[in-house]
Design a protein around this motif. Structure first.
Motif, mmCIF file in Angstrom:
data_model
loop_
_atom_site.group_PDB
_atom_site.id
_atom_site.type_symbol
_atom_site.label_atom_id
_atom_site.label_comp_id
_atom_site.label_asym_id
_atom_site.label_seq_id
_atom_site.Cartn_x
_atom_site.Cartn_y
_atom_site.Cartn_z
ATOM 1 N N GLU A 40 -10.503 34.638 38.039
ATOM 2 C CA GLU A 40 -11.950 34.547 37.808
ATOM 3 C C GLU A 40 -12.722 34.873 39.088
ATOM 4 O O GLU A 40 -13.750 35.553 39.039
ATOM 5 C CB GLU A 40 -12.330 33.142 37.316
ATOM 6 C CG GLU A 40 -11.762 32.778 35.967
ATOM 7 C CD GLU A 40 -12.423 33.496 34.801
ATOM 8 O OE1 GLU A 40 -13.616 33.814 34.887
ATOM 9 O OE2 GLU A 40 -11.730 33.738 33.806
ATOM 10 N N GLU A 41 -12.224 34.407 40.241
ATOM 11 C CA GLU A 41 -12.868 34.711 41.530
ATOM 12 C C GLU A 41 -12.869 36.215 41.782
ATOM 13 O O GLU A 41 -13.846 36.768 42.287
ATOM 14 C CB GLU A 41 -12.157 33.983 42.682
ATOM 15 C CG GLU A 41 -12.375 32.493 42.694
ATOM 16 C CD GLU A 41 -13.755 32.066 43.163
ATOM 17 O OE1 GLU A 41 -14.568 32.928 43.563
ATOM 18 O OE2 GLU A 41 -14.025 30.859 43.107
ATOM 19 N N HIS A 42 -11.770 36.882 41.438
ATOM 20 C CA HIS A 42 -11.697 38.336 41.601
ATOM 21 C C HIS A 42 -12.741 39.006 40.718
ATOM 22 O O HIS A 42 -13.424 39.947 41.145
ATOM 23 C CB HIS A 42 -10.293 38.847 41.259
ATOM 24 C CG HIS A 42 -10.172 40.326 41.367
ATOM 25 N ND1 HIS A 42 -10.352 41.165 40.280
ATOM 26 C CD2 HIS A 42 -9.929 41.137 42.429
ATOM 27 C CE1 HIS A 42 -10.223 42.417 40.678
ATOM 28 N NE2 HIS A 42 -9.953 42.428 41.970
ATOM 29 N N ARG A 95 -18.241 32.555 34.875
ATOM 30 C CA ARG A 95 -16.983 32.584 35.608
ATOM 31 C C ARG A 95 -16.913 31.476 36.654
ATOM 32 O O ARG A 95 -15.855 30.898 36.887
ATOM 33 C CB ARG A 95 -16.770 33.954 36.232
ATOM 34 C CG ARG A 95 -16.136 34.877 35.210
ATOM 35 C CD ARG A 95 -16.396 36.337 35.423
ATOM 36 N NE ARG A 95 -15.911 37.070 34.270
ATOM 37 C CZ ARG A 95 -16.524 37.107 33.088
ATOM 38 N NH1 ARG A 95 -17.649 36.465 32.897
ATOM 39 N NH2 ARG A 95 -16.017 37.792 32.075
ATOM 40 N N ARG A 96 -18.031 31.176 37.285
ATOM 41 C CA ARG A 96 -18.040 30.073 38.255
ATOM 42 C C ARG A 96 -17.731 28.753 37.559
ATOM 43 O O ARG A 96 -17.005 27.911 38.099
ATOM 44 C CB ARG A 96 -19.392 29.996 38.967
ATOM 45 C CG ARG A 96 -19.550 31.074 40.009
ATOM 46 C CD ARG A 96 -20.777 30.867 40.865
ATOM 47 N NE ARG A 96 -20.857 31.924 41.860
ATOM 48 C CZ ARG A 96 -21.942 32.599 42.147
ATOM 49 N NH1 ARG A 96 -23.081 32.318 41.538
ATOM 50 N NH2 ARG A 96 -21.924 33.554 43.057
ATOM 51 N N ALA A 101 -8.140 32.072 40.559
ATOM 52 C CA ALA A 101 -8.130 33.242 41.439
ATOM 53 C C ALA A 101 -8.524 34.506 40.670
ATOM 54 O O ALA A 101 -9.257 35.353 41.195
ATOM 55 C CB ALA A 101 -6.756 33.421 42.065
ATOM 56 N N VAL A 141 -14.032 28.726 36.932
ATOM 57 C CA VAL A 141 -13.271 28.452 38.154
ATOM 58 C C VAL A 141 -13.202 26.943 38.392
ATOM 59 O O VAL A 141 -12.126 26.399 38.680
ATOM 60 C CB VAL A 141 -13.900 29.175 39.377
ATOM 61 C CG1 VAL A 141 -13.340 28.629 40.685
ATOM 62 C CG2 VAL A 141 -13.675 30.672 39.289
ATOM 63 N N ILE A 153 -15.545 37.717 39.688
ATOM 64 C CA ILE A 153 -16.859 37.435 40.286
ATOM 65 C C ILE A 153 -17.145 38.431 41.405
ATOM 66 O O ILE A 153 -18.251 38.965 41.519
ATOM 67 C CB ILE A 153 -16.924 35.986 40.817
ATOM 68 C CG1 ILE A 153 -16.961 35.002 39.646
ATOM 69 C CG2 ILE A 153 -18.128 35.787 41.731
ATOM 70 C CD1 ILE A 153 -16.792 33.549 40.047
#
Length: 152
Positions: free
Chosen positions: A83-85, A64-65, A81, A68, A87
């Motif tokens: 993907e950050e959620h 996911r990083r 955003a 992003v 993570i």
């Protein structure tokens, strides 16, 4: 309570709270876990242990990083955003990792215990760190720090 049980409880809690985004991410984790369990069956394992679940979660976070970074490069902030959620939700199931001074102290202890003096002996130090701190290590960060400590 095992990691698997914590995950199941979190899904139920999220569904009751009607949090669709969180529930979706938790179900995605469960699906990946089921796939990993199925892949381990030929080895005679019905369910993978918590250590392998932690490795699976770290792998999910790493991918996911990477996503992003690519989404931000392509100007897709809304996907980044999301993907950050994901993570953030996945990270809730990982133990606290060693960072900063605690990581440096653990590395110095491992170097002293193994008697390593050069980067050629990095494997010994990493092995000692894994044996003592296992799940509390982010191996990419730890290996870079070990390399720096042995080079300097």
């Amino acid at each position: 309570m095992s990691l698997r049980e914590k995950l199941t409880a979190a899904v139920k809690e999220s569904m009751l709270a009607r949090n669709a985004e969180r529930t979706s991410t938790l179900r995605m984790i469960q699906a990946k876990l089921k796939d990993t369990d199925i892949a381990a069956r030929p080895k005679g394992v019905d369910q993978i242990p918590d250590e392998e679940i932690l490795a699976m979660l770290r792998s999910m976070i790493k991918s996911r990083r990477d996503s992003v970074a690519l989404y931000l490069q392509g100007g897709r902030e809304e996907l980044a955003a999301k993907e950050e959620h994901e993570i953030a939700v996945i990270s809730e199931f990982l133990p606290q990792t060693l960072e900063g001074a605690a990581l440096e102290a653990a590395i110095q202890d491992a170097i002293a215990a193994t008697g390593a003096t050069s980067a050629k002996e990095m494997g010994k130090v990493i092995g000692a760190l894994k044996a003592k701190h296992g799940a509390a290590l982010d191996m990419s960060v730890a290996s870079a720090a070990v390399k720096a400590a042995l080079a300097g």
